[in-house]
Design a protein around this motif. Structure first.
Motif: not given
Length: 353
Positions: A202-212, A231-238
């Motif tokens: 959920x935290x990773x998704x929040x960061x991704x959405x904030x960037x988007x 951003x890609x690294x966070x996406x892969x982590x998710x």
């Protein structure tokens, strides 16, 4: 106030172009530059050229625009003729009073053994003035049409930019909704089995959405390549959290990235497509992501083995969306290659900075 300044700048620019053309043509025709030539040019091209320019500007500024709006020929001629005759009379008066020998003198003849000087008569000056005045009117029309063409071209360019911005915004909206649906489905799956990774996901998704959300839809906007890689690294982590197998994804990226910029959210659809249709939980058949870049270009490749089933049945934009965005953002500056077989899928994107 700004409109008044614009008219002044336009007046000065047209005057400069007018005098350059008048002097330039006559300098080319003069052949040899002498004091007599300089005097002749100063009077006929300088003084009278300046007077002709005022006639030109009156046609250009106050007579032609109303005609182009209403297309009334009678009114056009009713306005042109007084100005034309008035400037002919003004130039003849100035020539007669101050520069008769320079502008009106036509030579001499011998009558009764006496020298008789010949000068241009008012009627003769009127006829020649009508011809030169007609040329000035045509020049004013040509200048007005040229400026209208420039303005129309600028409007077309602006409309094209607005259309591209709207299309880019629409494509970005589709991309964001597609990503959000897939991510929420992944977190929902983790929650169903009571995975402790839900909080991290959920935290990773929040960061991704904030960037988007922070990225505008402007097709000219660019972000540092380092931000896009993060951003890609966070996406892969998710996705790793979702599958529970870190070895199922191999992500190679240079340790030192160049200080270059890229259109935001341009690379993630390739990765998302690999997770959507590929196998990401088997170390022997991992999703492989490779990014290489230098000062000249970026090369981004994604390879995955096909899963055989499409787990994600929600609507998606696919790589067709990416292709459209590339055409908008990097026309003639990119190369996209996609190779698909029954068992494997390979995509390669090259962008020239």
């Amino acid at each position: 106030m700004n409109n008044h300044r614009q008219h002044i700048r336009q007046f000065l620019l047209l005057l400069l172009i007018w005098m350059i053309l008048v002097y330039g043509v006559n300098l080319l025709m003069a052949g040899r530059f002498t004091m007599d030539v300089f005097r002749h040019m100063s009077i006929n091209d300088g003084l009278f050229g300046f007077i002709n320019f005022f006639a030109f500007y009156i046609y250009f500024r106050w007579i032609i625009p109303p005609f182009l709006e209403h297309r009334n020929l009678l009114r056009l001629f009713a306005r042109i003729i007084p100005v034309l005759l008035g400037f002919i009379a003004l130039k003849y008066t100035v020539a007669k009073l101050f520069f008769e020998m320079d502008t009106l003198y036509r030579g001499y003849r011998i009558e009764d053994r006496q020298r008789v000087e010949i000068f241009t008569t008012p009627a003769q000056y009127l006829v020649s003035g009508l011809w030169s005045g007609a040329v000035i009117v045509l020049a004013a029309f040509a200048a007005r049409f040229f400026i209208l063409w420039l303005q129309e071209d600028q409007r077309r360019h602006l409309l094209q930019q607005q259309q591209q911005q709207a299309e880019a915004a629409f494509l970005k909206m589709q991309l964001n909704s597609h990503f959000l649906i897939n991510s929420l489905n992944s977190i929902y799956s983790l929650a169903l089995v009571g995975s402790p990774e839900v909080v991290t996901a959920n935290k990773t998704l929040t960061d991704l959405l904030a960037y988007m959300v922070d990225q505008p839809s402007d097709i000219a906007y660019r972000v540092p390549i380092a931000d896009e890689v993060r951003y890609l690294q966070d996406f892969v982590a998710l996705q790793r959290i979702r599958t529970g197998r870190n070895e199922g994804v191999v992500f190679n990226v240079p340790e030192c990235l160049p200080e270059k910029k890229i259109a935001p959210l341009l690379l993630v659809p390739f990765v998302e497509n690999a997770f959507k249709h590929g196998i990401s939980n088997r170390p022997e058949k991992p999703v492989r992501i490779d990014l290489q870049c230098n000062g000249q270009q970026l090369e981004f490749t994604v390879h995955n083995y096909m899963s055989g089933t499409h787990r994600d049945k929600t609507g998606g934009i696919g790589l067709e969306n990416v292709s459209k965005r590339l055409q908008l953002m990097y026309p003639d500056e990119h190369l996209l290659e996609i190779t698909a077989t029954q068992d494997e899928y390979y995509s390669k994107l090259v962008i020239n900075w």
